[in-house]
Design an enzyme around this catalytic site. Structure first.
Site, PDB file in Angstrom:
ATOM      1  N   ARG A 186       7.951  -7.236  38.161  1.00  0.00           N
ATOM      2  CA  ARG A 186       8.976  -6.371  37.497  1.00  0.00           C
ATOM      3  C   ARG A 186       9.578  -6.913  36.214  1.00  0.00           C
ATOM      4  NH1 ARG A 186      13.502  -6.671  42.338  1.00  0.00           N
ATOM      5  NH2 ARG A 186      13.046  -8.865  41.535  1.00  0.00           N
ATOM      6  N   LYS A 216       1.301 -15.865  53.037  1.00  0.00           N
ATOM      7  CA  LYS A 216       2.197 -16.101  54.320  1.00  0.00           C
ATOM      8  C   LYS A 216       3.795 -15.844  53.830  1.00  0.00           C
ATOM      9  CE  LYS A 216       4.159 -20.557  55.153  1.00  0.00           C
ATOM     10  NZ  LYS A 216       4.193 -21.711  55.671  1.00  0.00           N
ATOM     11  N   ASP A 237      -4.181 -18.920  54.478  1.00  0.00           N
ATOM     12  CA  ASP A 237      -3.350 -20.034  55.024  1.00  0.00           C
ATOM     13  C   ASP A 237      -3.767 -21.335  54.322  1.00  0.00           C
ATOM     14  OD1 ASP A 237      -2.590 -22.575  56.511  1.00  0.00           O
ATOM     15  OD2 ASP A 237      -2.519 -21.157  58.493  1.00  0.00           O
ATOM     16  N   HIS A 238      -2.996 -21.819  53.511  1.00  0.00           N
ATOM     17  CA  HIS A 238      -3.483 -22.765  52.679  1.00  0.00           C
ATOM     18  C   HIS A 238      -3.903 -24.041  53.332  1.00  0.00           C
ATOM     19  CE1 HIS A 238       0.600 -24.376  52.538  1.00  0.00           C
ATOM     20  NE2 HIS A 238       0.180 -25.411  52.388  1.00  0.00           N
ATOM     21  N   GLU A 253       7.507 -33.280  57.078  1.00  0.00           N
ATOM     22  CA  GLU A 253       8.295 -33.032  55.864  1.00  0.00           C
ATOM     23  C   GLU A 253       9.198 -33.857  55.494  1.00  0.00           C
ATOM     24  OE1 GLU A 253       7.317 -28.858  54.095  1.00  0.00           O
ATOM     25  OE2 GLU A 253       8.363 -28.660  55.875  1.00  0.00           O
ATOM     26  N   ASP A 280       7.469 -20.784  60.612  1.00  0.00           N
ATOM     27  CA  ASP A 280       7.019 -21.398  59.343  1.00  0.00           C
ATOM     28  C   ASP A 280       5.971 -22.211  59.202  1.00  0.00           C
ATOM     29  OD1 ASP A 280       7.459 -21.332  56.257  1.00  0.00           O
ATOM     30  OD2 ASP A 280       8.113 -23.439  56.561  1.00  0.00           O
ATOM     31  N   HIS A 340      -0.015 -22.880  60.523  1.00  0.00           N
ATOM     32  CA  HIS A 340      -0.891 -24.074  60.144  1.00  0.00           C
ATOM     33  C   HIS A 340      -1.059 -24.945  61.366  1.00  0.00           C
ATOM     34  CE1 HIS A 340       0.464 -22.916  56.420  1.00  0.00           C
ATOM     35  NE2 HIS A 340       1.673 -23.422  56.249  1.00  0.00           N
ATOM     36  N   LYS A 355      11.431 -30.666  59.158  1.00  0.00           N
ATOM     37  CA  LYS A 355      11.856 -30.856  57.396  1.00  0.00           C
ATOM     38  C   LYS A 355      12.832 -32.282  57.745  1.00  0.00           C
ATOM     39  CE  LYS A 355      11.560 -26.536  55.442  1.00  0.00           C
ATOM     40  NZ  LYS A 355      10.384 -26.926  54.461  1.00  0.00           N
TER      41      LYS A 355
HETATM   42  N1  LIG Z   1       6.577 -20.673  46.652  1.00  0.00           N
HETATM   43  C1  LIG Z   1       5.508 -21.328  47.680  1.00  0.00           C
HETATM   44  O1  LIG Z   1       5.483 -22.836  47.600  1.00  0.00           O
HETATM   45  C2  LIG Z   1       4.950 -20.600  48.536  1.00  0.00           C
HETATM   46  C3  LIG Z   1       4.350 -21.031  49.727  1.00  0.00           C
HETATM   47  C4  LIG Z   1       3.455 -20.635  50.615  1.00  0.00           C
HETATM   48  C5  LIG Z   1       3.738 -19.122  50.789  1.00  0.00           C
HETATM   49  N2  LIG Z   1       4.499 -18.610  49.658  1.00  0.00           N
HETATM   50  C6  LIG Z   1       4.625 -17.298  49.968  1.00  0.00           C
HETATM   51  O2  LIG Z   1       4.196 -16.493  48.561  1.00  0.00           O
HETATM   52  C7  LIG Z   1       4.781 -15.478  48.197  1.00  0.00           C
HETATM   53  C8  LIG Z   1       5.558 -15.721  46.820  1.00  0.00           C
HETATM   54  O3  LIG Z   1       6.217 -16.698  46.702  1.00  0.00           O
HETATM   55  P1  LIG Z   1       7.229 -17.220  45.557  1.00  0.00           P
HETATM   56  O4  LIG Z   1       7.902 -18.330  46.010  1.00  0.00           O
HETATM   57  O5  LIG Z   1       6.581 -17.143  44.399  1.00  0.00           O
HETATM   58  O6  LIG Z   1       8.518 -16.150  45.511  1.00  0.00           O
HETATM   59  P2  LIG Z   1       9.528 -15.597  44.582  1.00  0.00           P
HETATM   60  O7  LIG Z   1       9.294 -16.462  43.259  1.00  0.00           O
HETATM   61  O8  LIG Z   1      10.624 -15.432  45.345  1.00  0.00           O
HETATM   62  O9  LIG Z   1       9.078 -14.268  44.197  1.00  0.00           O
HETATM   63  C9  LIG Z   1       7.853 -13.597  43.372  1.00  0.00           C
HETATM   64  C10 LIG Z   1       8.092 -12.608  42.497  1.00  0.00           C
HETATM   65  O10 LIG Z   1       8.297 -11.428  43.375  1.00  0.00           O
HETATM   66  C11 LIG Z   1       9.611 -10.666  42.581  1.00  0.00           C
HETATM   67  N3  LIG Z   1      10.597 -10.565  43.473  1.00  0.00           N
HETATM   68  C12 LIG Z   1      11.353 -11.297  44.054  1.00  0.00           C
HETATM   69  N4  LIG Z   1      12.273 -10.640  44.979  1.00  0.00           N
HETATM   70  C13 LIG Z   1      12.074  -9.442  44.761  1.00  0.00           C
HETATM   71  C14 LIG Z   1      12.586  -8.232  45.286  1.00  0.00           C
HETATM   72  N5  LIG Z   1      13.640  -8.249  46.184  1.00  0.00           N
HETATM   73  N6  LIG Z   1      11.791  -7.066  45.092  1.00  0.00           N
HETATM   74  C15 LIG Z   1      10.847  -6.974  44.211  1.00  0.00           C
HETATM   75  N7  LIG Z   1      10.413  -8.058  43.666  1.00  0.00           N
HETATM   76  C16 LIG Z   1      10.835  -9.246  43.976  1.00  0.00           C
HETATM   77  C17 LIG Z   1       9.903 -11.365  41.577  1.00  0.00           C
HETATM   78  O11 LIG Z   1       9.285 -11.129  40.248  1.00  0.00           O
HETATM   79  P3  LIG Z   1      10.069  -9.864  39.487  1.00  0.00           P
HETATM   80  O12 LIG Z   1      11.363  -9.908  39.600  1.00  0.00           O
HETATM   81  O13 LIG Z   1       9.628 -10.259  38.222  1.00  0.00           O
HETATM   82  O14 LIG Z   1       9.260  -8.657  40.153  1.00  0.00           O
HETATM   83  C18 LIG Z   1       9.226 -12.890  41.769  1.00  0.00           C
HETATM   84  O15 LIG Z   1       8.890 -13.437  40.622  1.00  0.00           O
HETATM   85  C19 LIG Z   1       6.131 -15.206  49.190  1.00  0.00           C
HETATM   86  O16 LIG Z   1       5.711 -14.268  50.242  1.00  0.00           O
HETATM   87  C20 LIG Z   1       5.994 -16.497  49.895  1.00  0.00           C
HETATM   88  O17 LIG Z   1       6.508 -16.338  51.249  1.00  0.00           O
HETATM   89  C21 LIG Z   1       5.054 -19.053  48.802  1.00  0.00           C
END
Ligand SMILES: NC(=O)c1ccc[n+]([C@@H]2O[C@H](COP(=O)([O-])OP(=O)(O)OC[C@H]3O[C@@H](n4cnc5c(N)ncnc54)[C@H](OP(=O)(O)O)[C@@H]3O)[C@@H](O)[C@H]2O)c1
Length: 512
Positions: free
Chosen positions: A67, A170, A199-200, A238, A257, A262, A362
């Site tokens: 967005r 995930k 699933d990393h 963790e 989680d 995992h 955790k």
């Molecule tokens: N971060 C990790 O280490 C990790 C690990 C395992 C799995 N995951 C999974 O990977 C996915 C992405 O994780 P992330 O940590 O990168 O998430 P994030 O930073 O919270 O969100 C990713 C992007 O989605 C958009 N977004 C956030 N909230 C939104 C909303 N309510 N409506 C529409 N767009 C929204 C935002 O971009 P814009 O606002 O620019 O659209 C944001 O940059 C998630 O499903 C998470 O569960 C993450």
């Protein structure tokens, strides 16, 4: 995993197999949620790692979608920041140049019309024929909408010579019903062979090596059953707390989680039967059978076989640590578990009666993920007056992280005339053996998606089975709320109740 084996019809030597080229066909990589944490911390650096390894396709582009309004140049600036630790080379400049951006609202059909136009232009510029990888790295509540819009815009059906694949991060659902609903929505648009549920853990070398260890060596497999194995422990500990993920984690908890994905993946790899080949479905069939064989736990057994707990304040390495309930973003009085432990049994011919103890939490004392297999004691002692139960049983340890490797503990004699025995360890360490660190799991998984290899991704029936097993417990805990929630000091090894899970059966946790 199936590279080499899946595509090769003639017999190859080990050396030839290692040298097999694994370069995918030219494709466009589309990352939804490209402005997010995962994209910048893991996905972009992993793609660049593949570029450095020479395994990205001859031609490719990375189209970030989110967005946040950004120009291509501004997005490239962010990519450059993600790669700040990498030397400035021509390869890096080329990678950054291939990154472009499209902003829009994920729920607005206009975004997908723009996407269609952009993909056509990029495909033409790069000589790519309709091969697109969509990576959904957005909050999970957007997965269904994005997949649906891709379908409506005609962007999900592969054309003549191309392919379309979708990667889902995930969490995949938060219970059985939501996982099934998500699967249904995805299947309205994509075939199962287009869907890559990530699933990393499965991308980790040490996790894959459980399979190599079991099925490329003849010594252990004959012992790999209830006759010789006393029990198995799986720990994923963790030291970090909830960090910046409280919004997600407080609605989720340790069981959703860590266990549903995992820990159950590790359990499946340890307990599965040898697959007929390393092809994706042969592997995933066997893993799914393990979950089908789990003996259901009834509500009257939960208090004996399942533990949930939350961290209270404590200390780690001399630093005071707040209680979970005092962390930013956590609901006051939250009953979300930050620790869970389970005793399960795989009720089949191989494993009948062998307990599998699983725990994850955790803010524990140490960051460590391990699978520990304890063998049965010797039947009798020939070293009297030492008795059989005074000899330490053999222990096989798969060290998933850190200090990645495998070790085997056995009894040995001290030098000298006395009958003096103690446990020693044979050790394999990845770093020492291969001279390289662990590659990023996401890089391996990205590569597999581009190659069309689903071996290391969760199939829908495995996922449903995993949720089916855990769902009654989740429901029970949700009803039980405050009661039954134990507490442990941050920086400890978890609650007393988790130790009792083993001590009630004269065992102790072996990961410390
Ligand atoms: N971060 C990790 O280490 C990790 C690990 C395992 C799995 N995951 C999974 O990977 C996915 C992405 O994780 P992330 O940590 O990168 O998430 P994030 O930073 O919270 O969100 C990713 C992007 O989605 C958009 N977004 C956030 N909230 C939104 C909303 N309510 N409506 C529409 N767009 C929204 C935002 O971009 P814009 O606002 O620019 O659209 C944001 O940059 C998630 O499903 C998470 O569960 C993450």
């Amino acid at each position: 995993m199936a590279h080499g084996t899946a595509v090769v019809s003639k017999v190859l030597s080990k050396e030839e197999l290692c040298l097999l080229e694994k370069v995918a066909e030219p494709c466009g990589i589309v990352i939804f949620g490209a402005s997010g944490d995962l994209a910048h911390r893991k996905l972009i650096p992993s793609l660049f790692q593949l570029a450095k390894d020479g395994v990205l396709p001859r031609d490719y582009y990375v189209l970030g979608v989110a967005r946040t309004a950004l120009t291509d140049e501004a997005f490239r600036g962010k990519v450059e920041e993600d790669l700040r630790n990498q030397a400035d080379t021509g390869l890096k400049a080329d990678f950054i140049k291939r990154c472009v951006y499209l902003s829009g609202d994920y729920g607005d059909p206009k975004l997908y019309q723009s996407l269609d136009g952009r993909l056509s232009a990029l495909d033409e510029a790069h000589g790519i024929h309709d091969r697109h990888l969509y990576y959904l790295s957005t909050p999970p509540q957007l997965y269904e909408a994005i997949a649906g819009h891709l379908g409506q815009a005609g962007l999900a059906k592969p054309r003549a010579q191309g392919w379309i694949r979708i990667v889902i991060e995930k969490p995949f659902g938060r219970d059985l019903a939501s996982a099934e609903a998500l699967n249904r929505s995805l299947h309205e648009v994509f075939r199962e062979d287009q869907i890559y549920r990530i699933d990393h853990y499965l991308g980790k070398e040490t996790v894959q090596n459980i399979l190599m260890f079991r099925f490329a060596n003849a010594v252990y497999e004959p012992l790999w059953n209830q006759k010789y194995i006393d029990h198995v422990q799986i720990t994923a500990a963790e030291t970090v707390g909830v960090e910046h993920r409280a919004g997600y984690y407080d609605q989720s908890g340790a069981l959703r989680d860590m266990f549903q994905n995992h820990l159950f993946q590790l359990l499946s790899l340890v307990a599965m039967e040898p697959p007929s080949s390393m092809e994706a479905d042969a592997m995933r069939d066997e893993k799914t059978k393990v979950l089908h064989s789990l003996r259901p736990i009834g509500p009257d057994e939960y208090s004996r076989l399942a533990v949930r707990a939350q961290y209270a304040s404590g200390g780690l390495n001399g630093d005071p640590q707040p209680a979970y309930r005092s962390e930013e973003g956590v609901r006051p009085g939250s009953t979300t578990e930050t620790f869970a432990a389970l005793r399960v049994e795989v009720d089949n011919w191989r494993w009948r009666g062998v307990p599998f103890y699983l725990r994850s939490g955790k803010r524990l004392a140490k960051r460590v993920t391990e699978v520990v297999v304890q063998f049965k004691p010797v039947p009798t002692s020939v070293f009297k007056p030492l008795m059989a139960d005074q000899l330490t049983p053999n222990i096989l340890r798969f060290r998933i992280q850190p200090d990645e490797g495998i070790s085997f503990g056995f009894e040995a004699k001290h030098p000298g005339p006395k009958l003096c025995l103690s446990s020693v360890t044979m050790n394999f360490n990845y770093q020492d053996a291969f001279g390289v660190g662990q590659p990023e799991a996401y890089a391996r998984l990205f590569q597999d998606v581009m190659l069309g290899d689903q071996t290391l991704f969760s199939r829908n029936d495995w996922l449903n089975q995993s949720w089916s097993f855990l769902n009654p417990l989740l429901d029970y805990w949700a009803e039980e709320k405050q009661t039954g929630l134990a507490f442990y000091p941050a920086g400890s090894w978890g609650p007393r109740e988790a130790d009792e899970l083993l001590t009630q059966e004269d065992r102790t946790w072996l990961t410390k």
